[in-house]
Structure formats: structure tokens, C-alpha cells
Design an enzyme around this catalytic site. Structure first.
Site, PDB file in Angstrom:
ATOM      1  N   LEU A  44       0.693  -1.254  -0.162  1.00  8.38           N
ATOM      2  CA  LEU A  44      -0.172  -0.031  -0.114  1.00  8.38           C
ATOM      3  C   LEU A  44       0.931   1.265   0.234  1.00  8.38           C
ATOM      4  CD1 LEU A  44      -2.609  -1.268   2.540  1.00  8.38           C
ATOM      5  CD2 LEU A  44      -2.694  -1.117   0.182  1.00  8.38           C
ATOM      6  N   SER A  45       0.210   2.247  -0.326  1.00  9.14           N
ATOM      7  CA  SER A  45       1.050   3.708  -0.344  1.00  9.14           C
ATOM      8  C   SER A  45       1.804   3.673   1.019  1.00  9.14           C
ATOM      9  CB  SER A  45       0.318   4.851  -0.605  1.00  9.14           C
ATOM     10  OG  SER A  45      -0.563   4.934   0.359  1.00  9.14           O
ATOM     11  N   GLU A  46       1.297   3.359   2.222  1.00 10.90           N
ATOM     12  CA  GLU A  46       2.151   3.471   3.330  1.00 10.90           C
ATOM     13  C   GLU A  46       1.430   2.402   4.350  1.00 10.90           C
ATOM     14  OE1 GLU A  46       3.724   7.156   2.344  1.00 10.90           O
ATOM     15  OE2 GLU A  46       1.666   6.670   2.296  1.00 10.90           O
ATOM     16  N   THR A  47       2.757   1.894   5.175  1.00  8.58           N
ATOM     17  CA  THR A  47       2.340   1.063   6.318  1.00  8.58           C
ATOM     18  C   THR A  47       2.787   1.701   7.495  1.00  8.58           C
ATOM     19  OG1 THR A  47       2.529  -0.922   4.910  1.00  8.58           O
ATOM     20  CG2 THR A  47       2.868  -1.121   7.433  1.00  8.58           C
TER      21      THR A  47
END
Length: 288
Positions: A44-47
Site C-alpha cells: 500500500l502507499s504507506e504502512t
């Protein structure tokens, strides 16, 4: 190793809209390289990784935690939507008893507090300064071709380039604009720019809600071609549009395919409150 993991859609109340972030709760210290491996796996774009600051802390009673954010490619210094997602997990799934949470991050202390219709993030407000077109002409031409540009600014704190499209364009133009992100890291490889914000002045209300401005955000330099809804970009956008519109309170819509709504209030202390809703769409255990 087993870690509780959640996927939360941020800046939306509807599942499968807004910006998804993975949130991991760390009961114990995690090997440094494992953060990046997990972020790459989640894709995902951020974790986000929430960690306890003291051995006696717990996720239900404590009010202050460490927080880090990783894209699939690298760690980033600030991520608004993953902070919103982290607060939602603690408030709504873990049932944290506090009304305000403090996160210790690479961007200093960030606060998230409960609100009737979502969560309010307390983020730094990042000013953007006029940018000479010729210094970034190749980047802009590569990204958006001959699209008419009305203004551009640069935020040195975030290394984001803000490009305001001509007021003659409508929201639908920004939504449908084809942006070449694949070639941007080769065109701009100095490290000056790490994110490209395209923004457009809002339109009066009618059949649809009125928004003060629209945006899209691209960060191929950190492995994110287009980010669906970006809190950190709005810490720059709110500074710019507040000056342009003469307003402290604004509503914005990020025109990605998933879309997301944000409400911003500039504060006297030089920070910005960004309000957003969330929807938890996945809860499980990461085994490695």
C-alpha cells in the site's frame, strides 16, 4: 513472529474509497529491516508501525506512542492518512480510553483527537514559496505536457512541488488528466523534489458539495505513482490556498480514482487541524 495488522481507508467513511493504509501494532521491538519488508509485502502507499515507548505502556490505556511510516520503497518523514488510520485503530478497534493521542515521529509530535464525525489531526503547516518555472520546466512538461499552469510553489520542508493549474479548467479536467509519473525520477534526480502536487481552485456549490480546492498527488520518487488522499500534501496546500483565498477554514477534495474529503482549519500557532473519517476494512494477523 505474529503482529496484529489492520487496513484502514482514510479520509472517507465508505469502504474502498479514500486512501488505504496498513497499521501494525508492535508489542516488541521489530528488527529494523523488517519494517521495510512488511511495507513491501502490504504493498500500500504507506504502512504504519505503532510502537510502545515504555515497557509498561499498553495500547488501551497509554496516550503516547511512537509512529513510523514506510512506503513499499522507503521510510517517509510524514504521512497524514496513515496517522489518521493509526488513530482509528487505537480509538475504534483497541478501544483506547483517551480522547487525544500523541505520536512521536520523524516530524515531531503529532496529535490526533476524537471528533463527532471523524478524527482531527494536528499537523505542521508547511509554507510554499514561489518557484521559478524554468528550474522545473522539464519535470512539469514530462508530467502534464502542455497543460496550462497558473502558479507554482515549492515547499523546502517537504520537498513537494505545488503546481496550480489554470482557473479555466474544471474539476473533471483534473480528474481525467493523464500524468506521466514513470519518467519523473529520471527527469528530476537531484533529490530536490520528492512529491508533485497538482491543484485547482474549487467551484461554487450546486448539485454537489462546494470545495475550496481540488488536488492530486504523485510521489514516484518514494515508490508511490499516485497517492489517493494525502494528508501531508494538504499541510502544504492549506498554507497556499489560505493565502490565495483569504480563508482559515477550508474543505478540499483529492480527485484520485478513489477520492477523499478533508476539512482544514489553520491555527494561530502555525499548525493545521485536518479532519477526516475512516473505515476499517481488514483485521488480521501478520505471520513471518
Amino acid at each position: 513472529m505474529k503482529l496484529p495488522v489492520f487496513v484502514v481507508d482514510a479520509f472517507t467513511a465508505k469502504a474502498f474509497h479514500g486512501n488505504p493504509a496498513a497499521v501494525c501494532l508492535l508489542e516488541n521491538k521489530l528488527d529494523e529491516d523488517m519494517h521495510q519488508k512488511i511495507a513491501r509485502e502490504m504493498n500500500l502507499s504507506e504502512t504504519a508501525f505503532i510502537r510502545k515507548l515504555h515497557p509498561t505502556d499498553n495500547f488501551t490505556q497509554s496516550s503516547c506512542f511512537g509512529l513510523r511510516w514506510f512506503t513499499p520503497a522507503s521510510e517517509v518523514p510524514l504521512c497524514g492518512h496513515a496517522t489518521l488510520a493509526s488513530a482509528a485503530v487505537l480509538f475504534d478497534k483497541i478501544k483506547n480510553v483517551n480522547s487525544t493521542l500523541t505520536f512521536v515521529t520523524l516530524s515531531g509530535e503529532l496529535k490526533a483527537r476524537r471528533a463527532e464525525d471523524g478524527i482531527i489531526l494536528d499537523l505542521p503547516l508547511y509554507p510554499a514559496h514561489p518557484q521559478d518555472f524554468h528550474e522545473v520546466e522539464d519535470l512539469i512538461k514530462t508530467a502534464i505536457g502542455d497543460t496550462r499552469v497558473q502558479d507554482m510553489c515549492y515547499s523546502p520542508d517537504t520537498r513537494k512541488l505545488l503546481v496550480r493549474l489554470s482557473d479555466t479548467y474544471k474539476r473533471s479536467f483534473l480528474e481525467n488528466l493523464k500524468v506521466n509519473t514513470q519518467d519523473l525520477p529520471q527527469v528530476e534526480s537531484t533529490g530536490k523534489v520528492k512529491g508533485l502536487i497538482l491543484t485547482l481552485k474549487g467551484e461554487p456549490g450546486g448539485q454537489t458539495p462546494a470545495f475550496d480546492f481540488y488536488s492530486r498527488y504523485f510521489a514516484p520518487w518514494v515508490g508511490v505513482a499516485e497517492d489517493p488522499v494525502t494528508g501531508s500534501a494538504h499541510a502544504v496546500l492549506s498554507s497556499y490556498w489560505s493565502q490565495q483565498l483569504g480563508k482559515k477554514d477550508m474543505r478540499a477534495f483529492q480527485c484520485s480514482r478513489r477520492g477523499g474529503e478533508l476539512e482544514m482549519s489553520l491555527r494561530p500557532d502555525g499548525r493545521v487541524d485536518i479532519r477526516g473519517a475512516t473505515a476499517v476494512v481488514l483485521e488480521g494477523t501478520l505471520t513471518a
